[in-house]
Design a protein around this motif. Sequence first.
Motif, short mmCIF file in Angstrom:
data_model
loop_
_atom_site.label_atom_id
_atom_site.label_comp_id
_atom_site.label_asym_id
_atom_site.label_seq_id
_atom_site.Cartn_x
_atom_site.Cartn_y
_atom_site.Cartn_z
N VAL A 102 27.96 45.55 73.78
CA VAL A 102 29.04 45.97 72.87
C VAL A 102 29.49 44.78 72.04
O VAL A 102 29.67 44.88 70.82
N VAL A 103 29.64 43.63 72.68
CA VAL A 103 30.03 42.42 71.96
C VAL A 103 28.91 41.96 71.03
O VAL A 103 29.15 41.61 69.87
N LEU A 104 27.68 41.97 71.53
CA LEU A 104 26.54 41.54 70.70
C LEU A 104 26.30 42.46 69.51
O LEU A 104 25.83 42.01 68.46
N THR A 105 26.64 43.73 69.65
CA THR A 105 26.51 44.66 68.53
C THR A 105 27.42 44.23 67.38
O THR A 105 27.02 44.28 66.21
N SER A 106 28.62 43.79 67.69
CA SER A 106 29.52 43.29 66.65
C SER A 106 28.95 42.06 65.96
O SER A 106 29.05 41.93 64.74
N VAL A 107 28.33 41.20 66.72
CA VAL A 107 27.73 39.99 66.15
C VAL A 107 26.55 40.36 65.25
O VAL A 107 26.42 39.85 64.13
N VAL A 108 25.72 41.28 65.70
CA VAL A 108 24.56 41.72 64.91
C VAL A 108 25.03 42.39 63.62
O VAL A 108 24.47 42.15 62.54
N LEU A 109 26.06 43.21 63.69
CA LEU A 109 26.57 43.86 62.49
C LEU A 109 27.17 42.85 61.51
O LEU A 109 27.05 43.02 60.29
N ALA A 110 27.80 41.80 62.00
CA ALA A 110 28.31 40.75 61.12
C ALA A 110 27.16 40.02 60.42
O ALA A 110 27.26 39.71 59.23
N VAL A 111 26.07 39.78 61.14
CA VAL A 111 24.91 39.13 60.53
C VAL A 111 24.29 40.04 59.47
O VAL A 111 23.94 39.60 58.37
N ILE A 112 24.19 41.33 59.77
CA ILE A 112 23.65 42.28 58.79
C ILE A 112 24.53 42.31 57.55
O ILE A 112 24.04 42.35 56.42
N TYR A 113 25.83 42.29 57.74
CA TYR A 113 26.77 42.28 56.61
C TYR A 113 26.55 41.06 55.73
O TYR A 113 26.55 41.16 54.50
#
Length: 64
Positions: free
Chosen positions: A43-54
């Motif tokens: 759940v935490v890593l998903t937020s990090v991955v979405l920030a990188v995609i952004y």
Amino acid sequence: MRPRHLLGVLPVLGMLGGAWFADRTEPYVLGLPFILFWMLAWVVLTSVVLAVIYKLDPANRSGE
């Protein structure tokens, strides 16, 4: 496919595919069974991955 699209698949693989890998209660990590820790970590890593995609998406670059 572009790398940012492939990054979107990473959380799905981590949560769904990795759950079979992490399907055990021992060992305990931070007082949580391993499977619960695995899901919480993703759940935490998903937020990090979405920030990188952004950041990688050229449509979000306002200065250029």
